[in-house]
Design a protein around this motif. Sequence first.
Motif, short mmCIF file in Angstrom:
data_model
loop_
_atom_site.label_atom_id
_atom_site.label_comp_id
_atom_site.label_asym_id
_atom_site.label_seq_id
_atom_site.Cartn_x
_atom_site.Cartn_y
_atom_site.Cartn_z
N VAL A 219 -1.49 5.65 -0.97
CA VAL A 219 -1.74 6.39 -2.21
C VAL A 219 -0.76 7.58 -2.32
CG1 VAL A 219 -3.42 7.76 -3.47
CG2 VAL A 219 -4.14 5.68 -2.31
N LEU A 222 2.59 6.10 -3.40
CA LEU A 222 2.52 5.64 -4.79
C LEU A 222 2.55 6.82 -5.75
CD1 LEU A 222 -0.06 2.70 -4.87
CD2 LEU A 222 2.44 2.61 -5.01
N SER A 223 1.72 7.82 -5.48
CA SER A 223 1.67 8.93 -6.43
C SER A 223 2.97 9.73 -6.36
CB SER A 223 0.45 9.82 -6.16
OG SER A 223 0.59 10.52 -4.96
N GLY A 226 5.57 7.62 -8.26
CA GLY A 226 5.24 7.60 -9.68
C GLY A 226 5.57 8.92 -10.34
N LEU A 227 5.21 10.00 -9.69
CA LEU A 227 5.45 11.32 -10.27
C LEU A 227 6.95 11.67 -10.24
CD1 LEU A 227 2.40 13.28 -8.90
CD2 LEU A 227 2.88 12.76 -11.29
N ILE A 341 -9.03 9.10 -2.22
CA ILE A 341 -8.01 8.74 -3.21
C ILE A 341 -7.45 10.01 -3.88
CG2 ILE A 341 -7.62 7.59 -5.43
CD1 ILE A 341 -7.93 5.53 -3.34
N PHE A 342 -8.36 10.87 -4.33
CA PHE A 342 -7.90 12.06 -5.06
C PHE A 342 -7.12 13.01 -4.16
CE2 PHE A 342 -11.32 10.97 -8.14
CZ PHE A 342 -10.47 10.79 -9.22
N ILE A 345 -3.69 11.46 -3.75
CA ILE A 345 -2.86 11.64 -4.94
C ILE A 345 -2.33 13.07 -4.99
CG2 ILE A 345 -2.88 11.73 -7.47
CD1 ILE A 345 -4.89 9.45 -7.46
N MET B 1 3.44 5.64 -14.27
CA MET B 1 2.77 6.46 -13.26
C MET B 1 1.30 6.69 -13.60
SD MET B 1 2.55 8.08 -10.65
CE MET B 1 0.98 8.78 -10.25
N ILE B 8 -5.70 3.04 -9.82
CA ILE B 8 -6.32 3.50 -8.58
C ILE B 8 -7.70 4.08 -8.88
CG2 ILE B 8 -6.19 5.23 -6.75
CD1 ILE B 8 -3.11 4.89 -6.97
#
Lengths: 392, 343
Positions: A219, A222-223, A226-227, A341-342, A345, B1, B8
């Motif tokens: 995660v 990925l974040s 993505g960011l 998860i949070f 992220i 994104m 998720i």
Amino acid sequence: MELSDNSSKIKIIVSGLIPFAFVIIMMAYIFGPGADLLDLGIPLPEITIEKVDFHDSEIRATVRNTGPIPVEISMADVNDRIQPAAVEPDRFLERFESALVRIPFEWNEAEPYIIGITIGDGTRFEKEIEAAAPALEPTIDLAIFFAIIGTYVGIIPIMIGLLWLPFIKKISKQKFHFFLALTAGLLFFLAIDSIEEAVDVSNESLAGSFNGILLIATVIVLSFLGLLYSGNKLVSRANSSKLAKPVAIALMISIGIGLHNFGEGLAIGASVGLGSVAFSTFLIVGFALHNTTEGIAIAAPMSRGKLMIRKLAAMGMIAGAPAIFGAWLGGFVYSPFTSIIFLSIGAGAIFQVIIVILKWIRDEGDSTLSSASVASGFAIGMLVMYLTSILI
Amino acid sequence: MILVIFVIFGISIIMIFPAISEAQSEQKTFVTHSGAVVTTSGEVLDPLYTVSSVEFDPDEYLRNFEYGRLSVSETGQTIRDYTIIAEDDKIQEISPGIFYNVWTFNGTVPGPTIRATEGDLVRVHFINNGSKEHTIHFHGIHPAGMDGVFEPVGGNGGQFIYEFEAGPVGVHPYHCHVMPLEEHIVHGLYGVFIVDPKEKRSPADEMVMVLNGLDTDFDTENNFYAVNTIPFYYQHHPIQINTNELIRVYVVNMVEFDPINNLHLHGNLYKYYPTGTDLVPSFYTDMITLSQTERGIMEFEYEYPGKYLFHAHKVEFSEKGWVGIFLVKDNPDKNSQKVEYGT
């Protein structure tokens, strides 16, 4: 000519497919019917008691099948003493399916309890609750209470931190780089902090089959990616529009901090929900102090643009308000999986922001990122965070 | 994104909330030990009220005594021939929904209660149909070669004949004595051996109670405790007895892992004969404490009809299954249900 073109295309496709076909054959050989190559042992059943809530004269345990095979819930106990119970919707759990076990029990507030669940083969799984506290009912009063706490922890300290802005605005470029590096240091610490928290939650409440550490790593990456992608778009668009680059960077910082504060809110909400009053007070005081430094992180890049009070306030809200949502979610519908998860992220977002800040410092002339101001800024940033974190 | 975050988030939401299953309109109600009434649309988990398909019948075991096949030797000694078969591959439901691999003598835990009179020649034809080595070690007095320790009997049909004179008078355990001993005992390879005095004890409603435990997850702690193997069984199915009738209970403690066990009787006291070797009671009490394989004979009569609990006063054990009820029925016709001794 056309013919040879087609045949070469077919050749390419075929040459791509041949190894793929062999992969399928290999997998069939290893896993297929009749293959006993990987028959390495007996699959063991596993369940995880994800959550225990204390209601009026009743203890409710949320149980999930986290093993490789279906299980049957057969018995519940409290402190290792067998208790009659109900299981809803039923006691047969497929992989990853969950059920609610309701145990009528006159529990006492603030006392520790161990809730045990025994499955069909006689194996017992348990979860320890440090202090029983009534499950939080989502009332308006409580929602307001959480909102106020979230405001004190998230929004107000960041706004206070933003008051450094006029000071940062007046200083030299080197000192400015110091503050930018300081921001990166602060954020780096926050990212590590988030990861640590996620790992803790994973160790305590997440089943082994979720591969907690790998989930966190995945995660985060990925974040981060993505960011990074969307952040670059934002900045490049900012160059051609009226949105100034400093504002774009500050916005990204705010989003990263916001996700982090969401995690802090979760922690506070969950600890209130679990009845650890002393601990939640500590968290509130600690986070509040800690978060004033996050204001500096937003103020530093903004100081090179025009002073835009409204935008700045909006950034403060983006960074701070998620603490309120976190507290609601943590208090009312806490789940170890979502909090991991949070938090992850948040960590990914922060790493991305650090990259952006360092890139900015390089663009502004400090190409090696090894000047005294950058090195000392980063170091002091981490040190300040460490010292304030001791308060938590 | 944003999409990634949403995906998720979506997955995580699905993970938190239990899968929504087909609505079940049927509501069940059950009463807890403390009297609370609970209504649920799900299933009830309760060893007390849930019907289980337990194979072993504690009611049948309670008053069942094996006297063996009788013959008389040339010298006039009574010979009792018994056959005991060991097995170690039986998966048995020992509490509703909980299945455990029991090791058995003649298919049950505990094995058969074998009974002889002092001085009889006891001949036990032992067949080991298990996959491991097993023996029978009898407590009591016998020659060294009959002790079931240094004569392991191989699995898959190994045989041995234990032959000795019954004695001394009392209630004794027998159990497998193959190493690792604890494993063989806790899996269930034990039973009761009663030696009656030549001068018979007075007629009574006699029963056998083996206090045992089951470690279903192999962590060297018992998950269940019971009298006669099935947790809570005699609470669910009270033992019926009569007022003013002598009750004689042969009690044997086979609990492993815990240093002691005990037996407390409600609304009454009993005469207690430790090991049963003495024909004069040592105590008049409602509470005895037993170490591993300690045993004795209890004698009592109830004057008033009704339900009386008996249980381990080590309350942990009773809350994990070692609890039962005597249902005393008013029976003006005294001594109506007394068992006859074997001949």
